[in-house]
Design a protein around this motif. Sequence first.
Motif: not given
Length: 145
Positions: A41-70
Amino acid sequence: MNITCDHCKETFTASGEQTSFILDSQKKGMRFIMLECPSCYNGFSLNPQTMDQTDPQKATDEDHLRCPVSSCYGLISYVEDEKPFWGCGECGTVWFTRPDLFEAIKNSIEKHPYRAEVYTKKGNAFFPVPLENEPDNYEETVVNE
């Protein structure tokens, strides 16, 4: 469509809903989506174009900001790719620079002032408030934009 979870390493067959999401994301050219593993039940990222996982390797202060898109309430993650970016795994929007990301947040708050409650602003930078401090109805309100 078999996928391996980045967290528990279990391989699972994508559900019909996940398969539709992946195929729609491929058609839109999205490079970053989030899926939920049916085993852990964990979430994980995926690049749907390559079907490879896009591993967020570097934590940044912006991680977990809410998306601003309408109408999107997804969480943003930093992704180290050929060209690093911040991306929303829900809607697939990406920002290649912090100023672009912060400009999108600023514009979102101007259009929908209640969105300011999920960000803390310091100077020209935005940071996420802890999820437990977000308004109880935030996601429902955003969906109805």
